[in-house]
Write a protein that holds these residues in place. Structure first.
Motif: not given
Length: 499
Positions: A29, A33, A239, A283
């Protein structure tokens, strides 16, 4: 075409980022990102070891096929070319790097995210020290030679100081010294080390939190000469929004409990439903990690103590475990999983005797029965092995689910407070969103079905029919068992009374 960059994006412009543990849940993640939201960066370097006969390059190609990288493929496909992968491993000196690869890392890296760790709560102490403690020392040793290093972010855990009533954003002292434990693990044989492990761990419940606490001390001791920072996420959950809602790729923590209960495999759990849940969407945690180096660079004066961030949910957003479990059950019945072992209607208790009886009757007895039937059919047995893993997992998790946890997260909250509107859109950590907790749990349940169990949304009608059949079977069996017990009790009492 010129693209206006937000302050955080401007900070990452032309930066080179080095990541250990990029193949893990949070690592994937973070990589996505950085590539998506910090698109002005120069390069992201990751290390990866071969696994199951697959070279690091092959593993990276397979990683890019995951749903979380789809928005990059659709909107910024050129960013995938900014990823450089080297064969490496934190269990090797110099992280397994040498020659040109090591030179490239040390001469170009600006920011390090050290995320590689073994998450096995029930793992042996030697492996935990090798990965979590020695691995951190090896990463620090490589970082010492980085000529342009601006920030070294060490990923720890919010639960590593479990002997504290309230966990503040600081490093706590501990009687054991990291250097002593590293030397101990080098010369002592595994059998002897395992024998003394229970005494060494106290007051820690497992080797993971113990080794992470020692790693924090090691990182802190480098603060005078290096720009090190410690980030402590709590239990990381699927998330909330990005890259896709509900994304998860492992059975650790509450996701494993949700899937196990949804499949009817886990029938009893020790949880004090009065305590508040301690989870943070992945997230939210990753957005915090991305902003930390920016905030560190903006500081006009270097802090006297190593910066520590407790990445935990805001107090007003936390709910009691009992509420979360009831919501999860209700939503789980609307989005059931396919081919469950039994109807998902497990028991939550704080009574250890009650839990032990439930485990014996509804975990082990069915496991032995199913494996006996498989043996008669000449099929491969697996249920006892599965129950062994579940038993160990539940025993480890009950330390966290039977206690109240209190964290102070002022530093983490300050990250959100310092962002302007553009960065708040890019790096969302809003603890007062429009979406409700039930909406988030619904995305978690659907994410567990889709990304972990690989069950398509199209299979829901069939899964709901199976759930109804399981319900009828469950109630019929319970009625039969209760009826038999009542009949037997009546007969026993009648004979005693001479009726």
């Amino acid at each position: 075409m010129t693209v206006d960059l937000s302050p955080v994006q401007e900070y990452y412009k032309d930066k080179t980022i080095f990541i250990t543990g990029a193949s893990g849940f949070m690592g994937k993640v973070l990589l996505e990102k950085l590539l998506y939201s910090c698109h002005s960066l120069k390069e992201v370097i990751i290390i990866c070891r071969p696994k199951r006969g697959k070279a690091p390059e092959t593993r990276l190609e397979e990683m890019f096929k995951l749903p979380i990288f789809q928005r990059i493929k659709d909107e910024r496909p050129e960013m995938l070319k900014k990823v450089t992968i080297y064969q490496g491993d934190v269990t090797f000196d110099q992280l397994g790097l040498s020659g040109e690869s090591l030179k490239h890392v040390t001469e170009n890296t600006n920011i390090v995210f050290h995320m590689a760790a073994t998450l096995k709560l029930e793992g042996n102490l030697r492996d935990a020290i090798d990965m979590n403690l020695l691995g951190t020392r090896r990463a620090l040793n490589v970082a010492k030679d980085m000529k342009q290093l601006e920030a070294f972010i060490h990923l720890s855990t919010a639960f590593c100081n479990c002997d504290q009533e309230v966990m503040y954003e600081k490093v706590y002292e501990f009687p054991h010294k990291p250097e002593d434990l590293m030397r101990l693990a080098e010369w002592m044989d595994v059998k002897t080390l395992d024998a003394i492990t229970p005494d060494l761990l106290k007051p820690h419940p497992n080797t993971y939190t113990y080794s992470k606490r020692l790693a924090e001390l090691l990182v802190r001791d480098h603060y005078e000469s290096m720009p090190v920072i410690i980030a402590r996420p709590s239990i990381v959950s699927p998330s909330a929004y990005e890259p896709v809602p509900g994304w998860v790729d492992n059975l650790n923590g509450p996701t494993g409990l949700m899937v196990g209960a949804g499949k009817g495999v886990i029938r009893s759990m020790l949880i004090d439903t009065r305590h508040l849940s301690e989870v943070i969407p992945v997230d939210y945690a990753i957005n915090g990690l991305c902003v930390i180096p920016y905030q560190f660079a903006k500081m006009t004066e270097r802090p006297k103590e190593v910066p520590v961030y407790n990445i935990t949910c805001a107090d007003h957003r936390k709910m009691q475990w009992g509420e979360v479990i009831e919501m999860s059950k209700e939503i789980g019945y609307r989005y059931p999983m396919e081919a469950g072992l039994w109807y998902p209607d497990g028991c939550i208790t704080t009574n250890k005797l009650h839990h032990s009886i439930n485990v014996l009757l509804f975990h082990w007895l069915p496991a032995y029965l199913i494996d006996f039937i498989l043996l008669l059919l000449g099929q491969k047995r697996f249920m006892i092995r599965v129950q062994n893993r579940i038993s160990v997992g539940l025993e480890v998790l009950q330390f966290f689910t039977m206690r109240a946890w209190f964290f102070k997260s002022d530093a983490y909250s300050s990250l959100w407070a310092m962002l302007n509107e553009a960065d708040r859109k890019n790096f969302n950590m809003d603890m007062d969103p429009e979406e409700t907790v039930p909406m988030y749990i619904e995305s978690c349940v659907q994410g567990g079905r889709q990304y972990l169990m690989k069950e398509s949304p199209d299979s829901l009608p069939r899964a709901r029919l199976q759930l109804k059949l399981m319900y009828i079977l469950d109630r019929a069996c319970k009625t039969l068992i209760v009826g038999t017990l009542c009949y037997w009790t009546y007969g026993l009492v009648a004979r005693l009374l001479g009726v």
